[in-house]
Design a protein around this motif. Structure first.
Motif, mmCIF file in Angstrom:
data_model
loop_
_atom_site.group_PDB
_atom_site.id
_atom_site.type_symbol
_atom_site.label_atom_id
_atom_site.label_comp_id
_atom_site.label_asym_id
_atom_site.label_seq_id
_atom_site.Cartn_x
_atom_site.Cartn_y
_atom_site.Cartn_z
ATOM 1 N N SER A 38 0.809 -1.214 0.000
ATOM 2 C CA SER A 38 0.000 0.000 0.000
ATOM 3 C C SER A 38 0.852 1.278 0.000
ATOM 4 O O SER A 38 0.386 2.328 -0.425
ATOM 5 C CB SER A 38 -0.948 0.021 1.201
ATOM 6 O OG SER A 38 -0.225 0.214 2.407
ATOM 7 N N ARG A 41 4.309 2.909 -4.947
ATOM 8 C CA ARG A 41 3.617 3.474 -6.098
ATOM 9 C C ARG A 41 4.296 3.005 -7.371
ATOM 10 O O ARG A 41 5.474 2.655 -7.363
ATOM 11 C CB ARG A 41 3.647 5.002 -6.024
ATOM 12 C CG ARG A 41 2.927 5.532 -4.799
ATOM 13 C CD ARG A 41 3.012 7.017 -4.697
ATOM 14 N NE ARG A 41 2.600 7.637 -5.949
ATOM 15 C CZ ARG A 41 2.558 8.937 -6.142
ATOM 16 N NH1 ARG A 41 2.901 9.748 -5.172
ATOM 17 N NH2 ARG A 41 2.188 9.436 -7.297
ATOM 18 N N ALA A 42 3.586 3.025 -8.467
ATOM 19 C CA ALA A 42 4.141 2.618 -9.755
ATOM 20 C C ALA A 42 4.925 3.752 -10.404
ATOM 21 O O ALA A 42 5.830 3.511 -11.196
ATOM 22 C CB ALA A 42 3.030 2.154 -10.686
ATOM 23 N N ASP A 43 4.593 4.984 -10.069
ATOM 24 C CA ASP A 43 5.216 6.125 -10.737
ATOM 25 C C ASP A 43 6.336 6.786 -9.940
ATOM 26 O O ASP A 43 6.942 7.745 -10.403
ATOM 27 C CB ASP A 43 4.153 7.166 -11.081
ATOM 28 C CG ASP A 43 3.426 7.696 -9.860
ATOM 29 O OD1 ASP A 43 3.548 7.094 -8.777
ATOM 30 O OD2 ASP A 43 2.734 8.720 -9.987
ATOM 31 N N GLU A 44 6.616 6.296 -8.743
ATOM 32 C CA GLU A 44 7.656 6.889 -7.917
ATOM 33 C C GLU A 44 8.250 5.809 -7.016
ATOM 34 O O GLU A 44 7.512 5.106 -6.314
ATOM 35 C CB GLU A 44 7.061 8.014 -7.075
ATOM 36 C CG GLU A 44 8.052 8.759 -6.238
ATOM 37 C CD GLU A 44 7.395 9.876 -5.449
ATOM 38 O OE1 GLU A 44 8.001 10.294 -4.443
ATOM 39 O OE2 GLU A 44 6.295 10.328 -5.801
ATOM 40 N N VAL A 86 9.353 -0.125 -6.512
ATOM 41 C CA VAL A 86 8.183 0.417 -7.205
ATOM 42 C C VAL A 86 7.192 -0.722 -7.478
ATOM 43 O O VAL A 86 7.588 -1.884 -7.551
ATOM 44 C CB VAL A 86 8.535 1.083 -8.558
ATOM 45 C CG1 VAL A 86 9.366 2.319 -8.348
ATOM 46 C CG2 VAL A 86 9.222 0.125 -9.485
ATOM 47 N N ARG A 87 5.927 -0.358 -7.608
ATOM 48 C CA ARG A 87 4.917 -1.330 -8.050
ATOM 49 C C ARG A 87 5.134 -1.607 -9.517
ATOM 50 O O ARG A 87 5.573 -0.747 -10.273
ATOM 51 C CB ARG A 87 3.507 -0.777 -7.878
ATOM 52 C CG ARG A 87 3.009 -0.732 -6.471
ATOM 53 C CD ARG A 87 1.544 -0.330 -6.488
ATOM 54 N NE ARG A 87 1.045 -0.211 -5.142
ATOM 55 C CZ ARG A 87 -0.239 -0.165 -4.844
ATOM 56 N NH1 ARG A 87 -1.150 -0.221 -5.816
ATOM 57 N NH2 ARG A 87 -0.644 -0.062 -3.601
#
Length: 89
Positions: A38, A41-44, A86-87
């Motif tokens: 949770s 993040r995928a972008d950071e 990262v995700r």
């Protein structure tokens, strides 16, 4: 090869049960993995030390390492250079 979903979503994005359809169901993750996942993040990317600091008092370091390992094996996260996570998409 064709992917078929057992409970296909309606045009509005909701399944017949009224829940949002998702290819990545976080509900089936163990609690420690869900908590770690949770925060990612995928972008950071998030550095390991920052992750441990954010989870201080909730999880111990060995639990975090285990969760990261399991999530990476499952293909849900990826380790970047410098112990950044990262995700995955």
């Amino acid at each position: 090869m064709r992917l078929e979903l057992e409970n296909a979503a309606s045009p509005g994005g909701e399944s017949s049960s009224g829940t949002i359809a998702s290819l990545f169901d976080d509900g089936n993750l163990p609690p420690t993995e869900r908590l770690v996942f949770s925060l990612l993040r995928a972008d950071e990317s998030l550095q390991l030390d920052d992750l441990i600091e954010q989870l201080d008092g909730q999880l111990q370091s060995p639990e975090i390492f285990t969760a990261l390992f399991e999530l990476e094996l499952a293909g849900r996260i990826r380790q970047m250079p410098g112990k950044n996570y990262v995700r995955t998409f």
